[in-house]
Design a protein around this motif. Structure first.
Motif, PDB file in Angstrom:
ATOM      1  N   ASP A  43       0.888  -1.446   0.013  1.00  0.00           N
ATOM      2  CA  ASP A  43       0.013   0.029  -0.125  1.00  0.00           C
ATOM      3  C   ASP A  43       0.871   1.189   0.142  1.00  0.00           C
ATOM      4  N   LEU A  44       1.826   1.171   0.957  1.00  0.00           N
ATOM      5  CA  LEU A  44       2.830   2.299   0.804  1.00  0.00           C
ATOM      6  C   LEU A  44       3.632   2.675  -0.532  1.00  0.00           C
ATOM      7  N   LEU A  45       3.897   1.308  -1.227  1.00  0.00           N
ATOM      8  CA  LEU A  45       4.542   1.493  -2.670  1.00  0.00           C
ATOM      9  C   LEU A  45       3.677   2.137  -3.455  1.00  0.00           C
ATOM     10  N   ARG A  46       2.076   1.668  -3.514  1.00  0.00           N
ATOM     11  CA  ARG A  46       1.122   1.867  -4.397  1.00  0.00           C
ATOM     12  C   ARG A  46       1.221   3.693  -4.129  1.00  0.00           C
ATOM     13  N   ARG A  47       0.959   4.104  -2.995  1.00  0.00           N
ATOM     14  CA  ARG A  47       0.942   5.425  -2.678  1.00  0.00           C
ATOM     15  C   ARG A  47       2.056   6.410  -3.332  1.00  0.00           C
ATOM     16  N   LYS A  48       3.128   5.815  -3.154  1.00  0.00           N
ATOM     17  CA  LYS A  48       4.387   6.281  -3.826  1.00  0.00           C
ATOM     18  C   LYS A  48       4.365   6.460  -5.171  1.00  0.00           C
ATOM     19  N   GLY A  49       3.486   5.611  -5.950  1.00  0.00           N
ATOM     20  CA  GLY A  49       3.670   5.576  -7.275  1.00  0.00           C
ATOM     21  C   GLY A  49       4.445   4.379  -7.868  1.00  0.00           C
ATOM     22  N   SER A  50       5.289   3.583  -6.781  1.00  0.00           N
ATOM     23  CA  SER A  50       6.084   2.514  -7.278  1.00  0.00           C
ATOM     24  C   SER A  50       5.042   1.206  -7.680  1.00  0.00           C
ATOM     25  N   LEU A  51       4.460   1.100  -8.691  1.00  0.00           N
ATOM     26  CA  LEU A  51       3.476   0.229  -8.998  1.00  0.00           C
ATOM     27  C   LEU A  51       3.782  -1.040  -9.079  1.00  0.00           C
ATOM     28  N   ASP A  52       4.862  -1.131  -9.987  1.00  0.00           N
ATOM     29  CA  ASP A  52       5.634  -2.496 -10.125  1.00  0.00           C
ATOM     30  C   ASP A  52       6.006  -3.474  -8.764  1.00  0.00           C
ATOM     31  N   SER A  53       6.644  -2.311  -8.077  1.00  0.00           N
ATOM     32  CA  SER A  53       6.983  -2.877  -6.471  1.00  0.00           C
ATOM     33  C   SER A  53       5.862  -3.383  -5.813  1.00  0.00           C
ATOM     34  N   ALA A  54       4.761  -2.445  -6.102  1.00  0.00           N
ATOM     35  CA  ALA A  54       3.356  -2.513  -5.220  1.00  0.00           C
ATOM     36  C   ALA A  54       2.759  -4.049  -5.476  1.00  0.00           C
ATOM     37  N   ARG A  55       2.876  -4.256  -6.723  1.00  0.00           N
ATOM     38  CA  ARG A  55       2.378  -5.487  -7.247  1.00  0.00           C
ATOM     39  C   ARG A  55       3.103  -6.707  -6.571  1.00  0.00           C
ATOM     40  N   THR A  56       4.349  -6.520  -6.643  1.00  0.00           N
ATOM     41  CA  THR A  56       5.241  -7.583  -6.219  1.00  0.00           C
ATOM     42  C   THR A  56       4.616  -8.009  -4.791  1.00  0.00           C
ATOM     43  N   ALA A  57       4.817  -6.860  -3.905  1.00  0.00           N
ATOM     44  CA  ALA A  57       4.435  -7.014  -2.461  1.00  0.00           C
ATOM     45  C   ALA A  57       2.970  -7.446  -2.405  1.00  0.00           C
ATOM     46  N   TYR A  58       2.070  -7.133  -3.271  1.00  0.00           N
ATOM     47  CA  TYR A  58       0.736  -7.603  -2.906  1.00  0.00           C
ATOM     48  C   TYR A  58       0.576  -8.944  -3.332  1.00  0.00           C
ATOM     49  N   GLN A  59       1.394  -9.340  -4.161  1.00  0.00           N
ATOM     50  CA  GLN A  59       1.419 -10.969  -4.609  1.00  0.00           C
ATOM     51  C   GLN A  59       2.090 -11.790  -3.567  1.00  0.00           C
ATOM     52  N   GLN A  60       2.826 -11.364  -2.767  1.00  0.00           N
ATOM     53  CA  GLN A  60       3.434 -11.811  -1.651  1.00  0.00           C
ATOM     54  C   GLN A  60       2.662 -11.930  -0.586  1.00  0.00           C
ATOM     55  N   ALA A  61       2.066 -10.784  -0.584  1.00  0.00           N
ATOM     56  CA  ALA A  61       0.989 -10.842   0.421  1.00  0.00           C
ATOM     57  C   ALA A  61      -0.292 -11.807   0.252  1.00  0.00           C
ATOM     58  N   LEU A  62      -0.579 -12.142  -0.825  1.00  0.00           N
ATOM     59  CA  LEU A  62      -1.391 -13.101  -1.482  1.00  0.00           C
ATOM     60  C   LEU A  62      -1.001 -14.371  -1.153  1.00  0.00           C
ATOM     61  N   ARG A  63       0.438 -14.619  -1.260  1.00  0.00           N
ATOM     62  CA  ARG A  63       0.825 -15.886  -0.960  1.00  0.00           C
ATOM     63  C   ARG A  63       0.639 -16.246   0.589  1.00  0.00           C
ATOM     64  N   CYS A  64       0.765 -15.423   1.380  1.00  0.00           N
ATOM     65  CA  CYS A  64       0.823 -15.492   2.684  1.00  0.00           C
ATOM     66  C   CYS A  64      -0.610 -15.553   3.608  1.00  0.00           C
ATOM     67  N   ALA A  65      -1.515 -14.805   2.605  1.00  0.00           N
ATOM     68  CA  ALA A  65      -2.953 -14.707   3.041  1.00  0.00           C
ATOM     69  C   ALA A  65      -3.571 -15.991   3.554  1.00  0.00           C
ATOM     70  N   THR A  66      -4.321 -15.908   4.647  1.00  0.00           N
ATOM     71  CA  THR A  66      -4.780 -17.529   5.040  1.00  0.00           C
ATOM     72  C   THR A  66      -6.459 -17.314   5.007  1.00  0.00           C
ATOM     73  N   THR A  67      -6.966 -16.166   4.925  1.00  0.00           N
ATOM     74  CA  THR A  67      -8.503 -16.069   4.826  1.00  0.00           C
ATOM     75  C   THR A  67      -9.002 -15.693   3.667  1.00  0.00           C
ATOM     76  N   ILE A  68     -10.106 -15.941   3.124  1.00  0.00           N
ATOM     77  CA  ILE A  68     -10.630 -16.063   1.701  1.00  0.00           C
ATOM     78  C   ILE A  68     -10.868 -14.352   1.791  1.00  0.00           C
ATOM     79  N   PRO A  69     -11.823 -13.480   2.885  1.00  0.00           N
ATOM     80  CA  PRO A  69     -11.822 -12.205   2.569  1.00  0.00           C
ATOM     81  C   PRO A  69     -10.519 -11.253   2.471  1.00  0.00           C
ATOM     82  N   GLU A  70      -9.393 -11.661   3.008  1.00  0.00           N
ATOM     83  CA  GLU A  70      -7.930 -10.928   2.971  1.00  0.00           C
ATOM     84  C   GLU A  70      -7.660 -11.402   1.402  1.00  0.00           C
ATOM     85  N   GLN A  71      -7.581 -12.805   1.004  1.00  0.00           N
ATOM     86  CA  GLN A  71      -7.468 -13.178  -0.334  1.00  0.00           C
ATOM     87  C   GLN A  71      -7.965 -12.245  -1.428  1.00  0.00           C
TER      88      GLN A  71
END
Length: 86
Positions: A43-71
């Motif tokens: 989210d911080l990377l997205r706000r900064k405008g670093s969209l490619d890095s934000a995408r990578t971080a969101y993908q990592q978050a998705l890999r770690c997410a354990t609940t369906i709402p979070e996913q």
């Protein structure tokens, strides 16, 4: 505590301040499997405008997410980033 602080300082002091706090945790290898860490980082990377890095971080978050709402939330954020690329 640092994770919460990075999320609250981002809007007030700018995303770089929040990212600096999270960088310290990354260097300590802390919270690497914690989805909310990666989500906050993205989210911080997205706000900064670093969209490619934000995408990578969101993908990592998705890999770690354990609940369906979070996913679903993370998948929606990734779609939003895709829409910004168009």
């Amino acid at each position: 505590r640092v994770l919460f602080r990075s999320d609250t300082e981002g809007p007030v002091c700018g995303p770089d301040a929040g990212l600096a706090l999270l960088d310290g945790l990354i260097q300590q290898n802390a919270l690497v499997e914690y989805s909310l860490f990666h989500s906050a980082h993205a989210d911080l990377l997205r706000r900064k405008g670093s969209l490619d890095s934000a995408r990578t971080a969101y993908q990592q978050a998705l890999r770690c997410a354990t609940t369906i709402p979070e996913q679903r939330f993370l998948q929606r954020r990734l779609r939003e980033l895709d829409e910004k690329k168009v």
